[in-house]
Write a protein that holds these residues in place. Structure first.
Motif, PDB file in Angstrom:
ATOM      1  N   THR A  74      34.580  33.589  45.219  1.00 56.36           N
ATOM      2  CA  THR A  74      33.158  33.375  44.981  1.00 56.36           C
ATOM      3  C   THR A  74      32.860  33.298  43.492  1.00 56.36           C
ATOM      4  OG1 THR A  74      32.573  35.727  44.877  1.00 56.36           O
ATOM      5  CG2 THR A  74      32.595  34.682  47.068  1.00 56.36           C
ATOM      6  N   ASN A  75      31.746  32.689  43.166  1.00 59.84           N
ATOM      7  CA  ASN A  75      31.329  32.605  41.769  1.00 59.84           C
ATOM      8  C   ASN A  75      31.151  34.005  41.179  1.00 59.84           C
ATOM      9  OD1 ASN A  75      29.207  29.610  41.924  1.00 59.84           O
ATOM     10  ND2 ASN A  75      31.420  29.854  42.059  1.00 59.84           N
ATOM     11  N   ALA A  76      30.595  34.928  41.964  1.00 59.47           N
ATOM     12  CA  ALA A  76      30.383  36.291  41.469  1.00 59.47           C
ATOM     13  C   ALA A  76      31.703  36.961  41.136  1.00 59.47           C
ATOM     14  CB  ALA A  76      29.613  37.105  42.499  1.00 59.47           C
ATOM     15  N   ASP A  77      32.670  36.865  42.043  1.00 62.32           N
ATOM     16  CA  ASP A  77      33.967  37.500  41.800  1.00 62.32           C
ATOM     17  C   ASP A  77      34.689  36.863  40.621  1.00 62.32           C
ATOM     18  OD1 ASP A  77      33.648  39.326  43.817  1.00 62.32           O
ATOM     19  OD2 ASP A  77      34.829  38.219  45.296  1.00 62.32           O
ATOM     20  N   THR A  78      34.457  35.586  40.397  1.00 58.98           N
ATOM     21  CA  THR A  78      35.058  34.916  39.249  1.00 58.98           C
ATOM     22  C   THR A  78      34.423  35.402  37.953  1.00 58.98           C
ATOM     23  OG1 THR A  78      35.504  32.945  40.584  1.00 58.98           O
ATOM     24  CG2 THR A  78      35.520  32.673  38.186  1.00 58.98           C
ATOM     25  N   ALA A  79      33.109  35.464  37.920  1.00 50.36           N
ATOM     26  CA  ALA A  79      32.408  35.868  36.700  1.00 50.36           C
ATOM     27  C   ALA A  79      32.771  37.284  36.279  1.00 50.36           C
ATOM     28  CB  ALA A  79      30.907  35.761  36.909  1.00 50.36           C
ATOM     29  N   TRP A  80      32.980  38.170  37.275  1.00 53.47           N
ATOM     30  CA  TRP A  80      33.258  39.566  36.962  1.00 53.47           C
ATOM     31  C   TRP A  80      34.746  39.903  36.954  1.00 53.47           C
ATOM     32  CZ3 TRP A  80      29.366  41.569  34.706  1.00 53.47           C
ATOM     33  CH2 TRP A  80      28.061  41.294  35.109  1.00 53.47           C
ATOM     34  N   ASN A  81      35.599  38.906  37.156  1.00 51.14           N
ATOM     35  CA  ASN A  81      37.037  39.144  37.117  1.00 51.14           C
ATOM     36  C   ASN A  81      37.466  39.544  35.706  1.00 51.14           C
ATOM     37  OD1 ASN A  81      39.927  37.826  36.527  1.00 51.14           O
ATOM     38  ND2 ASN A  81      39.840  38.474  38.662  1.00 51.14           N
ATOM     39  N   GLU A  82      38.288  40.552  35.607  1.00 51.60           N
ATOM     40  CA  GLU A  82      38.668  41.092  34.296  1.00 51.60           C
ATOM     41  C   GLU A  82      39.367  40.045  33.431  1.00 51.60           C
ATOM     42  OE1 GLU A  82      41.143  44.908  32.410  1.00 51.60           O
ATOM     43  OE2 GLU A  82      41.109  44.534  34.571  1.00 51.60           O
ATOM     44  N   LEU A  83      40.256  39.257  34.017  1.00 47.94           N
ATOM     45  CA  LEU A  83      40.977  38.253  33.244  1.00 47.94           C
ATOM     46  C   LEU A  83      40.043  37.150  32.753  1.00 47.94           C
ATOM     47  CD1 LEU A  83      44.228  37.926  35.389  1.00 47.94           C
ATOM     48  CD2 LEU A  83      43.967  39.077  33.180  1.00 47.94           C
ATOM     49  N   VAL A  84      39.077  36.784  33.577  1.00 43.92           N
ATOM     50  CA  VAL A  84      38.101  35.772  33.152  1.00 43.92           C
ATOM     51  C   VAL A  84      37.215  36.322  32.050  1.00 43.92           C
ATOM     52  CG1 VAL A  84      36.148  34.353  33.891  1.00 43.92           C
ATOM     53  CG2 VAL A  84      38.127  34.631  35.401  1.00 43.92           C
ATOM     54  N   GLU A  85      36.706  37.521  32.238  1.00 43.07           N
ATOM     55  CA  GLU A  85      35.813  38.115  31.235  1.00 43.07           C
ATOM     56  C   GLU A  85      36.512  38.272  29.886  1.00 43.07           C
ATOM     57  OE1 GLU A  85      32.519  41.018  32.654  1.00 43.07           O
ATOM     58  OE2 GLU A  85      34.388  41.669  33.585  1.00 43.07           O
ATOM     59  N   GLN A  86      37.777  38.684  29.898  1.00 42.46           N
ATOM     60  CA  GLN A  86      38.491  38.942  28.653  1.00 42.46           C
ATOM     61  C   GLN A  86      38.952  37.674  27.962  1.00 42.46           C
ATOM     62  OE1 GLN A  86      41.731  41.605  29.523  1.00 42.46           O
ATOM     63  NE2 GLN A  86      40.404  43.390  29.794  1.00 42.46           N
ATOM     64  N   ASN A  87      39.461  36.720  28.740  1.00 46.62           N
ATOM     65  CA  ASN A  87      40.126  35.559  28.151  1.00 46.62           C
ATOM     66  C   ASN A  87      39.293  34.283  28.162  1.00 46.62           C
ATOM     67  OD1 ASN A  87      42.461  37.151  27.740  1.00 46.62           O
ATOM     68  ND2 ASN A  87      43.077  36.794  29.865  1.00 46.62           N
ATOM     69  N   TYR A  88      38.325  34.197  29.096  1.00 49.65           N
ATOM     70  CA  TYR A  88      37.481  33.008  29.197  1.00 49.65           C
ATOM     71  C   TYR A  88      36.018  33.435  29.355  1.00 49.65           C
ATOM     72  CZ  TYR A  88      42.087  31.058  30.207  1.00 49.65           C
ATOM     73  OH  TYR A  88      43.411  30.710  30.144  1.00 49.65           O
ATOM     74  N   PRO A  89      35.505  34.189  28.388  1.00 50.19           N
ATOM     75  CA  PRO A  89      34.137  34.713  28.528  1.00 50.19           C
ATOM     76  C   PRO A  89      33.076  33.633  28.649  1.00 50.19           C
ATOM     77  CG  PRO A  89      34.951  35.000  26.274  1.00 50.19           C
ATOM     78  CD  PRO A  89      36.118  34.588  27.102  1.00 50.19           C
ATOM     79  N   LEU A  90      33.347  32.443  28.124  1.00 49.73           N
ATOM     80  CA  LEU A  90      32.380  31.353  28.249  1.00 49.73           C
ATOM     81  C   LEU A  90      32.118  31.030  29.718  1.00 49.73           C
ATOM     82  CD1 LEU A  90      30.637  29.119  27.022  1.00 49.73           C
ATOM     83  CD2 LEU A  90      32.673  27.667  26.953  1.00 49.73           C
ATOM     84  N   LEU A  91      33.161  31.018  30.525  1.00 46.15           N
ATOM     85  CA  LEU A  91      32.998  30.727  31.948  1.00 46.15           C
ATOM     86  C   LEU A  91      32.187  31.820  32.630  1.00 46.15           C
ATOM     87  CD1 LEU A  91      33.582  29.032  34.432  1.00 46.15           C
ATOM     88  CD2 LEU A  91      35.759  30.212  34.670  1.00 46.15           C
ATOM     89  N   SER A  92      32.470  33.064  32.305  1.00 46.16           N
ATOM     90  CA  SER A  92      31.722  34.167  32.892  1.00 46.16           C
ATOM     91  C   SER A  92      30.243  34.068  32.538  1.00 46.16           C
ATOM     92  CB  SER A  92      32.296  35.499  32.398  1.00 46.16           C
ATOM     93  OG  SER A  92      31.613  36.588  32.977  1.00 46.16           O
ATOM     94  N   LYS A  93      29.939  33.781  31.279  1.00 45.97           N
ATOM     95  CA  LYS A  93      28.547  33.655  30.835  1.00 45.97           C
ATOM     96  C   LYS A  93      27.833  32.529  31.578  1.00 45.97           C
ATOM     97  CE  LYS A  93      29.521  35.188  26.065  1.00 45.97           C
ATOM     98  NZ  LYS A  93      28.538  36.284  25.907  1.00 45.97           N
ATOM     99  N   ALA A  94      28.508  31.403  31.734  1.00 43.36           N
ATOM    100  CA  ALA A  94      27.880  30.245  32.380  1.00 43.36           C
ATOM    101  C   ALA A  94      27.587  30.530  33.854  1.00 43.36           C
ATOM    102  CB  ALA A  94      28.777  29.019  32.246  1.00 43.36           C
ATOM    103  N   ILE A  95      28.546  31.129  34.548  1.00 40.86           N
ATOM    104  CA  ILE A  95      28.334  31.429  35.970  1.00 40.86           C
ATOM    105  C   ILE A  95      27.161  32.375  36.147  1.00 40.86           C
ATOM    106  CG2 ILE A  95      29.324  32.553  38.001  1.00 40.86           C
ATOM    107  CD1 ILE A  95      32.061  31.527  37.105  1.00 40.86           C
ATOM    108  N   LEU A  96      27.090  33.396  35.312  1.00 41.56           N
ATOM    109  CA  LEU A  96      26.030  34.397  35.446  1.00 41.56           C
ATOM    110  C   LEU A  96      24.661  33.850  35.055  1.00 41.56           C
ATOM    111  CD1 LEU A  96      27.910  37.552  34.116  1.00 41.56           C
ATOM    112  CD2 LEU A  96      27.360  36.970  36.485  1.00 41.56           C
ATOM    113  N   ALA A  97      24.644  32.703  34.379  1.00 41.84           N
ATOM    114  CA  ALA A  97      23.368  32.061  34.050  1.00 41.84           C
ATOM    115  C   ALA A  97      22.857  31.210  35.206  1.00 41.84           C
ATOM    116  CB  ALA A  97      23.523  31.192  32.802  1.00 41.84           C
TER     117      ALA A  97
END
Length: 338
Positions: A74-97
């Motif tokens: 899911t988009n939520a699980d992707t945005a809050w995934n530790e590896l995504v947050e640490q290494n690809y924070p841009l993706l996490s920010k975009a999903i949460l927007a």
């Protein structure tokens, strides 16, 4: 909503085979866009193939570096995934927007890129729409087009792609893994979506029966100097008038590499890689950012109600670049924790 036949697929091969046999069938996972389209009689698939039982719900590192996002995560699980947050924070920010927490909990990584435009005329059966009924005309061209595209448009369509997640994926240079009737293949994310041209009813370059199985994030990471700016009519649960995803590689105040993608302005996430070259080696100054924004928007066309987007996009680019350039890695504290 019209009646339809429901099929549950056990594995990707069966899902592809089932859809290939049904000329108007559709895959469904979260269904956050498809079910709305069915309720509005925009989509009327006689067969719906449920892919939720497929083994595509993992996020895992790739052997050569990078990260693989399963299509059913899911988009939520992707945005809050530790590896995504640490290494690809841009993706996490975009999903949460994007969207709302409830929708992010249902929407999937494979479905998000395939959501359809939110153009008013696309949903209104009383008005002509080339995207809904090819050859009937585009009501937005001379209608109320405040939310519509200013880049990459055609005389047949000025609709925009609605995704936030896709803007970040375009900036990061992601790749899409696909399983189809002719086997498996991988394409650049830049090649997934289409500009309207003379066939605006075609949103992407997938073939009938194609199933997105995962999305790969590249080995190159932008961990620090990133920003996602979304300008919209209200802060919560609204699609972008203009959004900007920025990823920079910096050496002090010098830009070594710049990635800038726009949302809300075109039929696909918009990135001008040639224009990005003019930022390389330059100091991160407002003048350089303004010159870059002017280049990116040099081909923009307004259609009346949406003409304001041209200047809005320029200012948004400058603001997002300024925000990204100002980010810095936090230094560890030299004080003992007490």
């Amino acid at each position: 909503m019209n009646s339809f036949s429901y099929i549950r697929a056990a594995d990707p091969a069966e899902a592809v085979s089932q859809l290939a046999q049904q000329s108007n069938g559709k895959f469904v996972a979260g269904g956050t866009n498809l079910f709305d389209l069915m309720k509005e009689n925009i989509e009327q698939p006689p067969y719906v193939i449920d892919i939720n039982r497929l083994d595509l719900a993992r996020i895992e590192p790739l052997p050569q570096g990078g990260l693989r996002l399963g299509a059913l995560v899911t988009n939520a699980d992707t945005a809050w995934n530790e590896l995504v947050e640490q290494n690809y924070p841009l993706l996490s920010k975009a999903i949460l927007a994007g969207a709302s927490p409830q929708l992010r909990n249902m929407a999937t990584n494979g479905g998000n890129p395939l959501q359809r435009t939110r153009c008013y005329y696309f949903y209104d059966h009383a008005t002509p729409c080339n995207k809904r009924e090819p050859g009937t005309g585009c009501s937005a061209l001379n209608g109320f087009n405040r939310i519509h595209a200013i880049l990459g448009t055609s005389e047949h369509c000025i609709a925009t792609h609605p995704s936030d997640m896709c803007v970040a994926l375009r900036a990061l240079g992601a790749r899409v893994n696909i399983k189809g009737v002719n086997g498996e293949r991988t394409i650049d994310f830049a090649d997934l979506h289409r500009l309207p041209g003379d066939a605006p009813h075609l949103d992407n370059n997938l073939e009938h029966g194609d199933l997105i199985t995962s999305i790969d994030l590249p080995e190159k990471q932008f961990k620090t100097n990133v920003a996602y700016l979304k300008l919209r009519d209200r802060q919560s649960y609204a699609f972008a008038l203009v959004s900007v995803a920025v990823a920079l590689e910096m050496n002090g105040d010098q830009i070594l590499e710049a990635r800038v993608a726009l949302g809300g302005v075109a039929h696909k996430p918009w990135r001008d890689e040639a224009a990005e070259e003019q930022l390389k080696g330059q100091p991160a100054t407002a003048d350089h950012f303004k010159a870059f924004a002017d280049t990116v928007l040099s081909g923009a066309i307004g259609y009346g109600h949406n003409t304001f987007k041209i200047e809005l996009a320029k200012r948004a680019i400058v603001r997002a670049l300024t925000t990204a350039a100002a980010q810095s890695v936090e230094e560890p504290s030299s004080q003992p924790l007490v």
